[in-house]
Write a protein that holds these residues in place. Structure first.
Motif, PDB file in Angstrom:
ATOM      1  N   PHE A   4      15.730 -30.773 -15.045  1.00  0.00           N
ATOM      2  CA  PHE A   4      14.836 -31.678 -15.724  1.00  0.00           C
ATOM      3  C   PHE A   4      13.523 -31.449 -14.543  1.00  0.00           C
ATOM      4  O   PHE A   4      12.565 -31.312 -14.866  1.00  0.00           O
ATOM      5  N   GLY A   5      13.921 -31.621 -13.318  1.00  0.00           N
ATOM      6  CA  GLY A   5      12.779 -31.688 -12.197  1.00  0.00           C
ATOM      7  C   GLY A   5      12.370 -30.233 -12.274  1.00  0.00           C
ATOM      8  O   GLY A   5      11.260 -29.921 -12.082  1.00  0.00           O
ATOM      9  N   ILE A  60      11.975 -28.252 -14.683  1.00  0.00           N
ATOM     10  CA  ILE A  60      11.114 -27.814 -15.693  1.00  0.00           C
ATOM     11  C   ILE A  60       9.862 -28.343 -15.526  1.00  0.00           C
ATOM     12  O   ILE A  60       8.824 -28.103 -16.008  1.00  0.00           O
ATOM     13  N   ASP A  61       9.730 -29.689 -15.002  1.00  0.00           N
ATOM     14  CA  ASP A  61       8.515 -30.298 -14.822  1.00  0.00           C
ATOM     15  C   ASP A  61       7.867 -29.528 -13.839  1.00  0.00           C
ATOM     16  O   ASP A  61       6.514 -29.412 -14.145  1.00  0.00           O
ATOM     17  N   VAL A  62       8.440 -29.231 -12.761  1.00  0.00           N
ATOM     18  CA  VAL A  62       7.534 -28.580 -11.648  1.00  0.00           C
ATOM     19  C   VAL A  62       7.085 -27.211 -12.077  1.00  0.00           C
ATOM     20  O   VAL A  62       6.115 -26.705 -11.888  1.00  0.00           O
ATOM     21  N   SER A  63       7.906 -26.380 -13.102  1.00  0.00           N
ATOM     22  CA  SER A  63       7.241 -25.097 -13.463  1.00  0.00           C
ATOM     23  C   SER A  63       6.394 -24.966 -14.517  1.00  0.00           C
ATOM     24  O   SER A  63       6.015 -24.090 -15.107  1.00  0.00           O
ATOM     25  N   GLN A  64       5.806 -26.309 -14.980  1.00  0.00           N
ATOM     26  CA  GLN A  64       4.866 -26.276 -16.019  1.00  0.00           C
ATOM     27  C   GLN A  64       3.676 -25.543 -15.507  1.00  0.00           C
ATOM     28  O   GLN A  64       2.948 -25.094 -16.621  1.00  0.00           O
ATOM     29  N   TYR A  65       3.314 -25.538 -14.334  1.00  0.00           N
ATOM     30  CA  TYR A  65       2.127 -24.558 -14.159  1.00  0.00           C
ATOM     31  C   TYR A  65       2.355 -23.223 -13.624  1.00  0.00           C
ATOM     32  O   TYR A  65       1.735 -22.584 -13.050  1.00  0.00           O
ATOM     33  N   GLN A 125       8.608 -22.715 -17.666  1.00  0.00           N
ATOM     34  CA  GLN A 125       9.295 -23.728 -18.189  1.00  0.00           C
ATOM     35  C   GLN A 125      10.282 -23.121 -19.234  1.00  0.00           C
ATOM     36  O   GLN A 125      11.380 -23.844 -19.284  1.00  0.00           O
ATOM     37  N   THR A 178      14.180 -24.015 -19.174  1.00  0.00           N
ATOM     38  CA  THR A 178      14.747 -24.821 -20.163  1.00  0.00           C
ATOM     39  C   THR A 178      16.045 -24.111 -20.470  1.00  0.00           C
ATOM     40  O   THR A 178      17.056 -24.897 -20.858  1.00  0.00           O
TER      41      THR A 178
END
Length: 162
Positions: free
Chosen positions: A110-111, A113-118, A129, A133
């Motif tokens: 989850f961490g 996925i959150d960090v990779s959004q950019y 992401q 995922t």
């Protein structure tokens, strides 16, 4: 528990189909890349990245299949040196540790996925992401397989105790 196992078996059937599709696409991309490199003297810039992502996908989706069918590599020298009763305790411990490890990996995804959004992949421009995922889905399915294996180990232990 039986209906959950049936649902999980159906999900694994879908995972098998996705794995087969990933393998076909990966082999096609690698073949086309090799052919164009040596025949046309042109290299496809995104082929290596697509192949790598497909390989990661089929590995992570295949992990739960290997866990469910007990096909993971294992050093079994200890299994032959201890009693059958102690082996049942050891199997429960192994399965419990597997559940803990896969749940920790799943939670850790989850961490990522959150960090990779950019972030985006260099050659494809695809959001990272998506890949993270897939990592989370793979570890979730592996955690489910580990829970079922743990339940089987406990059931095998308790059925022989009576």
């Amino acid at each position: 528990m039986g209906s959950l196992r049936d649902i999980f078996t159906k999900i694994q059937s879908v995972a098998r189909a996705i794995i087969a599709l990933c393998m076909i696409i990966m082999m096609t991309v690698i073949f086309v890349q090799t052919a164009t490199r040596y025949v046309v003297f042109y290299s496809i810039p995104w082929s290596e990245e697509v192949s790598r992502y497909l390989y990661v996908t089929l590995t992570l989706l295949g992990l739960n299949l290997a866990m469910s069918s007990k096909q993971l590599v294992r050093i079994d020298i200890i299994d032959h040196k201890i009693s059958r009763h102690a082996l049942k305790y050891l199997n429960i411990l192994r399965e419990a540790l597997t559940v803990v490890i896969t749940v920790v990996f799943f939670y850790s995804s989850f961490g990522m996925i959150d960090v990779s959004q950019y972030q985006s992949s260099p050659a494809l421009g695809m959001s990272m992401q998506i890949m993270y995922t897939i990592l989370g889905v793979g570890f979730f399915l592996s955690a489910c397989a580990a829970v079922f294996n743990f339940c089987d180990a406990v059931k095998a232990f308790s059925s022989n105790e009576e």
